[in-house]
Design a protein around this motif. Sequence first.
Motif, PDB file in Angstrom:
ATOM      1  N   UNK A 108      -4.308 106.077  35.590  1.00  0.00           N
ATOM      2  CA  UNK A 108      -3.983 104.975  34.681  1.00  0.00           C
ATOM      3  C   UNK A 108      -4.288 103.624  35.320  1.00  0.00           C
ATOM      4  N   UNK A 109      -4.006 103.487  36.614  1.00  0.00           N
ATOM      5  CA  UNK A 109      -4.290 102.230  37.308  1.00  0.00           C
ATOM      6  C   UNK A 109      -5.794 101.962  37.312  1.00  0.00           C
ATOM      7  N   UNK A 110      -6.577 102.990  37.668  1.00  0.00           N
ATOM      8  CA  UNK A 110      -8.025 102.812  37.710  1.00  0.00           C
ATOM      9  C   UNK A 110      -8.574 102.517  36.318  1.00  0.00           C
ATOM     10  N   UNK A 111      -8.073 103.237  35.308  1.00  0.00           N
ATOM     11  CA  UNK A 111      -8.535 103.002  33.939  1.00  0.00           C
ATOM     12  C   UNK A 111      -8.164 101.598  33.481  1.00  0.00           C
ATOM     13  N   UNK A 112      -6.962 101.134  33.876  1.00  0.00           N
ATOM     14  CA  UNK A 112      -6.538  99.788  33.512  1.00  0.00           C
ATOM     15  C   UNK A 112      -7.448  98.728  34.108  1.00  0.00           C
ATOM     16  N   UNK A 113      -7.818  98.903  35.385  1.00  0.00           N
ATOM     17  CA  UNK A 113      -8.737  97.970  36.040  1.00  0.00           C
ATOM     18  C   UNK A 113     -10.083  97.969  35.325  1.00  0.00           C
ATOM     19  N   UNK A 114     -10.574  99.184  34.988  1.00  0.00           N
ATOM     20  CA  UNK A 114     -11.864  99.305  34.302  1.00  0.00           C
ATOM     21  C   UNK A 114     -11.810  98.623  32.943  1.00  0.00           C
ATOM     22  N   UNK A 242      -8.046  93.635  26.858  1.00  0.00           N
ATOM     23  CA  UNK A 242      -7.610  93.166  28.174  1.00  0.00           C
ATOM     24  C   UNK A 242      -6.094  93.310  28.319  1.00  0.00           C
ATOM     25  N   UNK A 243      -5.369  93.001  27.254  1.00  0.00           N
ATOM     26  CA  UNK A 243      -3.907  93.173  27.277  1.00  0.00           C
ATOM     27  C   UNK A 243      -3.539  94.648  27.416  1.00  0.00           C
ATOM     28  N   UNK A 244      -4.294  95.520  26.731  1.00  0.00           N
ATOM     29  CA  UNK A 244      -4.036  96.959  26.822  1.00  0.00           C
ATOM     30  C   UNK A 244      -4.320  97.459  28.239  1.00  0.00           C
ATOM     31  N   UNK A 245      -5.359  96.916  28.876  1.00  0.00           N
ATOM     32  CA  UNK A 245      -5.649  97.295  30.258  1.00  0.00           C
ATOM     33  C   UNK A 245      -4.525  96.898  31.189  1.00  0.00           C
ATOM     34  N   UNK A 246      -3.959  95.718  30.956  1.00  0.00           N
ATOM     35  CA  UNK A 246      -2.823  95.278  31.759  1.00  0.00           C
ATOM     36  C   UNK A 246      -1.634  96.210  31.574  1.00  0.00           C
ATOM     37  N   UNK A 247      -1.453  96.699  30.343  1.00  0.00           N
ATOM     38  CA  UNK A 247      -0.353  97.627  30.075  1.00  0.00           C
ATOM     39  C   UNK A 247      -0.581  98.959  30.784  1.00  0.00           C
ATOM     40  N   UNK A 249      -2.111  99.283  33.618  1.00  0.00           N
ATOM     41  CA  UNK A 249      -1.746  99.018  35.013  1.00  0.00           C
ATOM     42  C   UNK A 249      -0.236  99.075  35.191  1.00  0.00           C
ATOM     43  N   UNK A 250       0.484  98.480  34.262  1.00  0.00           N
ATOM     44  CA  UNK A 250       1.951  98.489  34.351  1.00  0.00           C
ATOM     45  C   UNK A 250       2.491  99.915  34.337  1.00  0.00           C
ATOM     46  N   UNK A 251       1.954 100.736  33.441  1.00  0.00           N
ATOM     47  CA  UNK A 251       2.392 102.131  33.380  1.00  0.00           C
ATOM     48  C   UNK A 251       2.047 102.870  34.670  1.00  0.00           C
ATOM     49  N   UNK A 252       0.848 102.575  35.199  1.00  0.00           N
ATOM     50  CA  UNK A 252       0.427 103.266  36.420  1.00  0.00           C
ATOM     51  C   UNK A 252       1.280 102.924  37.612  1.00  0.00           C
ATOM     52  N   UNK A 253       1.662 101.657  37.725  1.00  0.00           N
ATOM     53  CA  UNK A 253       2.466 101.219  38.890  1.00  0.00           C
ATOM     54  C   UNK A 253       3.948 101.544  38.730  1.00  0.00           C
ATOM     55  N   UNK A 254       4.469 101.413  37.523  1.00  0.00           N
ATOM     56  CA  UNK A 254       5.915 101.526  37.329  1.00  0.00           C
ATOM     57  C   UNK A 254       6.334 102.752  36.522  1.00  0.00           C
ATOM     58  N   UNK A 255       5.358 103.523  36.019  1.00  0.00           N
ATOM     59  CA  UNK A 255       5.673 104.702  35.237  1.00  0.00           C
ATOM     60  C   UNK A 255       6.004 104.360  33.796  1.00  0.00           C
ATOM     61  N   UNK A 256       6.065 105.400  32.971  1.00  0.00           N
ATOM     62  CA  UNK A 256       6.396 105.211  31.561  1.00  0.00           C
ATOM     63  C   UNK A 256       7.885 105.293  31.364  1.00  0.00           C
TER      64      UNK A 256
END
Length: 257
Positions: A108-114, A242-247, A249-256
């Motif tokens: 999720x983090x990598x996909x968010x960055x992409x 871009x906002x969805x990508x940031x989300x 990243x948030x899920x990847x770092x902090x979990x759902x």
Amino acid sequence: MLVRALYFEPAGIITAVICSLIVAGLLKGVIGVGMPVVALPLLSLFVDIKSAVMLLSLPLIFSNIPQALEGGKTGRCLVQLLPVILGMIPGLILGVRILLALDANVAEIMAGVVVMGVGGVTLLAPKLQLQSRLVLPAGVTFGFFGGVLGAIAAMPGPLVFIFLLAKGLRGKAFTKEASLYLVVSAGSLALLLTASREFNWRDVSVSAAAMLPVGLGMFAGQHIRDKIAPQTFEKLVLFAVIAAGADLLRHGFFGRP
């Protein structure tokens, strides 16, 4: 994996997945490109990244076939794409290995960055111009990284689109070559994922079924595109991406939750 991911989900989640595919098809119908850029962030709200990439593989192929064949001379167009394809193949192989080996949160983090990177680059639309002597090495390079991103986030197109524009393609010539590249890359991705241990032909059938809601969205988009300024619509979509990508990243770092 894709069948398992959807089989145990309640009807509301399945409905949300179908609506996400319709919205992505709507974008494709209005501006002609961008289906996975919208679909991946939406689908990732309801299924894991790996399943989302597999789900999008066949819709990405078939939604681009009409434009890839339009105007004839498809063989010559394929020859012009050879540098990109030569780079794309090892890029896809590497990207699939990365995707299947990743932990869900890391994916999720990598996909968010992409997603954020693709949205930002597309929004800024850099104007590059390639000299003829640089077309071959640049094509291989852009194809390689396009293949990696195609496997990790179902987005093989944006980097290669920049290359095609820098090569001087515009209008129908750009659309044809870009669409043919997407057909080849998405077809190769589907084969690589199906050959892996995590996906099988039942997953392919689910991806094939996903073509229906994407097709419905495209049909609706084609009927409303003349009523909406495409540039305005595209920019609004990219801000949302871009906002969805940031989300992601948030899920990847902090979990759902």
